[in-house]
Motif scaffolding. Structure first.
Motif, PDB file in Angstrom:
ATOM      1  N   PHE A 128       0.832  -1.206   0.000  1.00 43.50           N
ATOM      2  CA  PHE A 128       0.000   0.000   0.000  1.00 43.50           C
ATOM      3  C   PHE A 128       0.868   1.259   0.000  1.00 43.50           C
ATOM      4  N   LYS A 129       1.965   1.231   0.739  1.00 43.73           N
ATOM      5  CA  LYS A 129       2.872   2.385   0.765  1.00 43.73           C
ATOM      6  C   LYS A 129       3.474   2.641  -0.613  1.00 43.73           C
ATOM      7  N   LEU A 130       3.736   1.555  -1.356  1.00 42.16           N
ATOM      8  CA  LEU A 130       4.310   1.664  -2.696  1.00 42.16           C
ATOM      9  C   LEU A 130       3.272   2.047  -3.742  1.00 42.16           C
ATOM     10  N   ASP A 131       1.993   2.032  -3.360  1.00 41.07           N
ATOM     11  CA  ASP A 131       0.904   2.150  -4.332  1.00 41.07           C
ATOM     12  C   ASP A 131       1.066   1.048  -5.377  1.00 41.07           C
ATOM     13  N   SER A 132       1.341  -0.147  -4.882  1.00 39.74           N
ATOM     14  CA  SER A 132       1.619  -1.312  -5.711  1.00 39.74           C
ATOM     15  C   SER A 132       0.409  -1.700  -6.554  1.00 39.74           C
ATOM     16  N   PRO A 133       0.646  -2.204  -7.774  1.00 39.66           N
ATOM     17  CA  PRO A 133      -0.476  -2.713  -8.569  1.00 39.66           C
ATOM     18  C   PRO A 133      -1.138  -3.918  -7.919  1.00 39.66           C
ATOM     19  N   GLY A 134      -0.451  -4.543  -6.949  1.00 36.69           N
ATOM     20  CA  GLY A 134      -1.020  -5.684  -6.254  1.00 36.69           C
ATOM     21  C   GLY A 134      -1.761  -5.328  -4.981  1.00 36.69           C
TER      22      GLY A 134
ATOM     23  N   THR B  64      -6.313   4.588   1.797  1.00 31.78           N
ATOM     24  CA  THR B  64      -6.491   6.041   1.792  1.00 31.78           C
ATOM     25  C   THR B  64      -5.198   6.773   2.117  1.00 31.78           C
ATOM     26  N   THR B  65      -4.461   6.253   3.096  1.00 36.21           N
ATOM     27  CA  THR B  65      -3.264   6.945   3.576  1.00 36.21           C
ATOM     28  C   THR B  65      -1.985   6.502   2.877  1.00 36.21           C
ATOM     29  N   LYS B  66      -2.065   5.426   2.053  1.00 39.82           N
ATOM     30  CA  LYS B  66      -0.883   4.839   1.409  1.00 39.82           C
ATOM     31  C   LYS B  66       0.135   4.396   2.453  1.00 39.82           C
ATOM     32  N   GLY B  67      -0.364   3.818   3.519  1.00 37.10           N
ATOM     33  CA  GLY B  67       0.533   3.332   4.560  1.00 37.10           C
ATOM     34  C   GLY B  67      -0.229   3.057   5.830  1.00 37.10           C
ATOM     35  N   GLY B  68       0.497   2.612   6.838  1.00 38.51           N
ATOM     36  CA  GLY B  68      -0.129   2.407   8.126  1.00 38.51           C
ATOM     37  C   GLY B  68      -0.509   0.975   8.403  1.00 38.51           C
TER      38      GLY B  68
END
Length: 238
Positions: free
Chosen positions: A149-155, A170-174
């Motif tokens: 999620f932090k990477l905004d990964s396609p997976g 939503t936060t791209k992390g956490g």
């Protein structure tokens, strides 16, 4: 322009039964391709004093998107990293229809599914180590999904059904509350919002392949992360 990837086989890895993978030099025999999925696989162990293996190089003119397991989505890169970064589950290494069978890789067995199909529980094999000798931990899996999620990964979208993933989305992390991990027991529990029949396929994807919890939340293609599979990427020249 061609891209050069330098790959070597790790020096002392035990075979994963049912996958048809063997790291020679450790006294093991070739795992039968007809072994049942439930056949116990020996744990991957730290590189020891076995004989060295040849380094080989792969040159490709086709575009490689990434060699980071959290970012790669193209078949060119997948063909390289699928024996470098192993997920908890994976596909049998056999030809034909049997190659669609999902079997345990880093997990001791197939997941126990409870709560009406919403809860998946797996346990890591004991003694797992990355190619740099660092232990593979249950919390690495949790951190790996959060890293997606932090990477905004396609997976990352594969995990949208996990409880608590909406915040990470939503936060791209956490923290993702629906993934619990216990390093003492190796137990990993994943809770879904709704039952999902193909979730074992999600767990067999490269996006679910554990990397160290300390891994940077940025593209590591040119500085490859430690491997869990029988091969390790030594260098990559775009």
């Amino acid at each position: 322009m061609g891209r050069l990837i330098r790959i070597s086989r790790l020096r002392c890895l035990a075979p994963l039964a049912g996958l048809g993978i063997l790291a020679a030099g450790c006294g093991g025999g070739v795992a039968s391709q007809n072994s049942p999925p439930a056949a116990a696989a020996a744990p991957i162990v730290k590189a020891g004093s076995g004989p060295s293996f040849s380094v080989f190089r792969v040159a490709q003119d086709a575009s490689i998107d990434y060699l980071d397991p959290g970012l790669t989505y193209g078949p060119e890169a997948e063909n390289i990293i699928w024996n470098v970064y192993l997920p908890l589950l994976g596909y049998r290494h056999v030809n034909g229809a049997g190659g669609a069978t999902i079997v345990p890789y880093l997990a001791k067995g197939m997941p126990t599914v409870t709560d009406g199909g919403r809860k998946y529980t797996l346990v890591l094999r004991k003694g797992l180590k990355y190619s740099n000798g660092q232990p593979v931990k249950a919390t690495d899996f949790k951190a790996t999904v959060e890293r997606d999620f932090k990477l905004d990964s396609p997976g990352a979208g594969y995990f949208y059904n996990v409880v608590g993933s909406d915040t990470a989305r939503t936060t791209k992390g956490g923290h993702i509350s629906g993934i619990a991990a216990d390093d003492a027991t190796g137990r990993i529990t994943i809770t879904l919002n709704t039952p999902q029949g193909d979730f074992v396929n999600v767990l067999a994807s490269e996006f679910a392949a554990p990397v160290p919890a300390s891994a940077s939340a940025s593209d590591t293609s040119t500085h490859p992360l430690p491997a869990t599979g029988p091969y390790v990427i030594q260098s990559y020249q775009p």
